[in-house]
Enzyme design. Structure first.
Site, short mmCIF file in Angstrom:
data_model
loop_
_atom_site.label_atom_id
_atom_site.label_comp_id
_atom_site.label_asym_id
_atom_site.label_seq_id
_atom_site.Cartn_x
_atom_site.Cartn_y
_atom_site.Cartn_z
N ASN A 34 36.16 -4.10 7.14
CA ASN A 34 34.14 -3.39 7.11
C ASN A 34 33.00 -4.09 7.61
OD1 ASN A 34 36.03 -0.75 6.71
ND2 ASN A 34 35.90 -0.60 4.88
N ASP B 225 30.89 6.17 -10.24
CA ASP B 225 31.70 6.25 -11.42
C ASP B 225 31.30 6.75 -12.99
OD1 ASP B 225 33.57 4.01 -10.22
OD2 ASP B 225 31.86 3.62 -9.74
N ARG C 219 39.34 -2.23 -3.83
CA ARG C 219 37.76 -1.84 -1.95
C ARG C 219 37.65 -2.37 -1.52
NH1 ARG C 219 37.23 1.20 -6.96
NH2 ARG C 219 36.93 3.34 -6.74
N ARG D 172 32.26 10.44 -12.76
CA ARG D 172 33.51 10.55 -13.48
C ARG D 172 33.01 9.37 -14.93
NH1 ARG D 172 35.27 6.81 -7.95
NH2 ARG D 172 35.19 8.79 -6.96
N HIS E 151 31.33 -1.20 -8.12
CA HIS E 151 31.81 0.06 -7.85
C HIS E 151 33.26 -0.32 -7.18
CE1 HIS E 151 33.13 3.67 -6.68
NE2 HIS E 151 33.51 3.58 -5.10
N GLY F 214 33.94 11.35 9.57
CA GLY F 214 35.85 11.43 8.49
C GLY F 214 35.14 11.50 7.28
N SER F 215 36.16 11.88 6.29
CA SER F 215 35.94 12.73 5.04
C SER F 215 35.03 13.17 4.02
CB SER F 215 37.57 12.93 4.65
OG SER F 215 38.66 12.63 4.83
N VAL F 216 34.39 11.43 4.50
CA VAL F 216 33.03 10.94 3.49
C VAL F 216 31.94 11.72 4.19
CG1 VAL F 216 31.87 9.50 2.32
CG2 VAL F 216 34.63 9.33 2.37
N GLY F 217 31.83 11.32 5.75
CA GLY F 217 30.52 11.40 6.22
C GLY F 217 30.15 12.97 6.57
N VAL G 212 27.93 3.48 1.93
CA VAL G 212 28.74 4.12 1.35
C VAL G 212 30.02 3.60 1.70
CG1 VAL G 212 29.81 6.64 1.06
CG2 VAL G 212 27.39 6.41 0.40
N ALA G 213 30.51 3.22 2.46
CA ALA G 213 31.36 2.08 3.10
C ALA G 213 31.24 1.29 1.94
CB ALA G 213 31.18 1.93 4.30
N1 LIG Z 1 31.01 4.55 -2.39
C1 LIG Z 1 31.55 5.73 -2.54
O1 LIG Z 1 31.64 5.89 -3.70
C2 LIG Z 1 32.67 5.88 -1.97
C3 LIG Z 1 33.13 4.84 -0.44
N2 LIG Z 1 34.60 5.37 0.42
C4 LIG Z 1 34.41 4.71 1.68
O2 LIG Z 1 33.79 5.93 2.84
C5 LIG Z 1 34.17 5.10 3.84
C6 LIG Z 1 35.02 6.39 4.81
O3 LIG Z 1 35.91 7.02 3.90
P1 LIG Z 1 36.37 8.02 4.49
O4 LIG Z 1 35.71 9.18 5.31
O5 LIG Z 1 37.87 8.50 3.57
O6 LIG Z 1 37.44 7.64 5.82
P2 LIG Z 1 37.62 8.43 7.33
O7 LIG Z 1 38.72 7.45 8.25
O8 LIG Z 1 37.89 9.68 7.56
O9 LIG Z 1 36.18 8.31 8.29
C7 LIG Z 1 35.46 6.80 8.87
C8 LIG Z 1 34.83 7.22 10.23
O10 LIG Z 1 34.27 6.70 10.45
C9 LIG Z 1 33.97 5.39 11.94
N3 LIG Z 1 34.05 4.66 12.21
C10 LIG Z 1 34.93 3.67 12.55
N4 LIG Z 1 34.14 2.54 13.13
C11 LIG Z 1 33.36 3.28 13.54
C12 LIG Z 1 31.94 2.31 13.76
N5 LIG Z 1 31.57 1.08 14.94
N6 LIG Z 1 31.16 3.29 14.34
C13 LIG Z 1 30.74 4.91 13.53
N7 LIG Z 1 32.09 4.97 13.08
C14 LIG Z 1 33.16 4.70 12.72
C15 LIG Z 1 35.46 6.04 11.91
O11 LIG Z 1 35.65 6.62 13.56
C16 LIG Z 1 36.24 6.90 11.15
O12 LIG Z 1 35.73 8.64 11.52
C17 LIG Z 1 35.79 3.90 2.67
O13 LIG Z 1 35.59 2.88 3.49
C18 LIG Z 1 35.83 4.43 1.60
O14 LIG Z 1 36.14 3.13 1.35
C19 LIG Z 1 35.16 6.40 0.05
C20 LIG Z 1 34.41 7.39 -0.83
C21 LIG Z 1 33.47 6.83 -2.04
C1 LIG Z 2 37.04 6.15 -2.80
C2 LIG Z 2 36.31 5.80 -3.62
O1 LIG Z 2 34.95 3.92 -3.73
C3 LIG Z 2 36.23 5.91 -4.59
O2 LIG Z 2 36.50 7.31 -4.78
O3 LIG Z 2 35.34 5.81 -5.78
#
Ligand SMILES: NC(=O)C1=CN([C@@H]2O[C@H](COP(=O)(O)OP(=O)(O)OC[C@H]3O[C@@H](n4cnc5c(N)ncnc54)[C@H](O)[C@@H]3O)[C@@H](O)[C@H]2O)C=CC1
Ligand SMILES: CC(=O)C(=O)O
Length: 306
Positions: A99, A152, A92, A155, A179, A17-20, A122-123
């Site tokens: 998740n 953080d 979160r 930031r 986090h 997705g966006s993050v990956g 990261v999720a």
């Molecule tokens: N730790 C951090 O600082 C940050 C964490 N995140 C977290 O990262 C996660 C992803 O965010 P986005 O990429 O924006 O979401 P997104 O919805 O764009 O992408 C998530 C992807 O995971 C896939 N997915 C779901 N179940 C799956 C499985 N069983 N096997 C393989 N792929 C699977 C989906 O098909 C989707 O493409 C979220 O939990 C978000 O909160 C986001 C930003 C910062």
């Molecule tokens: C979404 C998230 O965890 C962040 O951007 O900090």
């Protein structure tokens, strides 16, 4: 340095997705590894993301490929971004039910995991998912870490850099704890090039609270306007992968197991080829100690629900 069956370095990203994909793109542009492997339950989306990213490989010749979960399990680093993201107003921790299930199926699919792999969570909620990955992956705890409060802290340093008119790189200041909403700023150890921050600028207690709120609320503010965050975590996660693969040993506040707190939580740790090499004690005042203990209690409460 540890080696795997491959003669080249590889980073697998679970969740395209966006993050990956932002992490994949950053890894490619910085030539962190030879091959990036992308996995997603949504096969067509994942293949399309790979094709799009392939158009950027000419800049650095880092390979990007669509991979099966089993292939991903054999990588040097496995970054887990798969899962639901926050909707505006959600915390979160609100993501844990969904998740936790996603994580279980991801870890099952990766088996047998390369015993020398490092798993980077990261999720969200990243601290709780790091704890469960340590329990379920079969890897030693030092090889499973979460991006934690490094983002953080970046930031925070960005805000302080603007206020003090110095480069972020000259500021040493940590956000520690979850986090998430219970995180805190370790103001008592914040320095600019070795000088305590209070010697550079007299930041009042009210301003410190305000800065802390801006840092912990930044993700929500971005999510409210654009639906997700990706560039900050893209840079942060790629930077952690680089530190691991090149055994650079920076001190980062990452989510890892803390015996004292009985959970995975962010405090400064040295990161190298084996994951968390060692933890660095951070001097805290009484208020900060109370805050980190409260943050750890919040995380333990979440873990106890399962
Ligand atoms: N730790 C951090 O600082 C940050 C964490 N995140 C977290 O990262 C996660 C992803 O965010 P986005 O990429 O924006 O979401 P997104 O919805 O764009 O992408 C998530 C992807 O995971 C896939 N997915 C779901 N179940 C799956 C499985 N069983 N096997 C393989 N792929 C699977 C989906 O098909 C989707 O493409 C979220 O939990 C978000 O909160 C986001 C930003 C910062
Ligand atoms: C979404 C998230 O965890 C962040 O951007 O900090």
């Amino acid at each position: 340095m540890a080696t795997t069956s491959n003669s080249y370095t590889s980073v697998a990203i679970i969740g395209a997705g966006s993050v990956g994909c932002t992490i994949a793109h950053t890894l490619m542009l910085r030539r962190v590894c030879a091959e990036v492997r992308l996995v997603d339950i949504a096969e067509d989306l994942c293949k399309a993301q790979v094709q799009d990213l392939q158009d950027a490989t000419y800049l650095t010749n880092v390979r990007i490929k669509y991979a099966t979960p089993q292939e991903a399990g054999q990588s040097d680093i496995i970054v887990i971004t798969a899962g639901a993201k926050q909707k505006p107003g959600e915390t979160r921790l609100d993501l844990i039910e969904k998740n936790y299930k996603v994580l279980g199926s991801v870890l099952k699919g990766l088996q047998p995991i390369n015993p020398l792999a490092i798993i980077l969570l990261v999720a969200n909620p990243v601290d709780v998912l790091t704890h469960f990955t340590q329990q379920m992956s079969g890897l030693p705890k030092n090889q499973v870490l979460g991006s934690g409060t490094l983002l953080d802290s970046i930031r925070l340093r960005g805000l302080l850099a603007q206020r003090l008119n110095v480069s972020d790189n000259s500021i040493n200041a940590y956000v520690i704890g979850e986090h998430g909403d219970s995180q805190c700023v370790a103001w008592s150890s914040a320095t600019v090039s070795g000088a305590h921050i209070s010697l550079i600028d007299d930041i009042s207690e009210e301003e410190k609270v305000e800065i802390g709120k801006l840092v912990s609320g930044k993700a929500n503010a971005i999510i409210k306007a654009k639906g997700f965050t990706s560039y900050g975590i893209g840079a942060t996660a790629a930077n952690i992968c680089e530190a691991i693969l090149f055994d650079q040993r920076p001190v980062y506040p990452l989510s890892c197991w803390h015996e004292e707190h009985q959970c995975c939580i962010s405090l400064p740790a040295v990161v190298g080829r084996n994951g968390v090499v060692t933890q660095i004690p951070l001097p805290l005042n009484d208020k900060e100690r109370e805050q980190i203990e409260a943050s750890a209690a919040t995380l333990r409460d979440q873990i106890a629900k399962f």
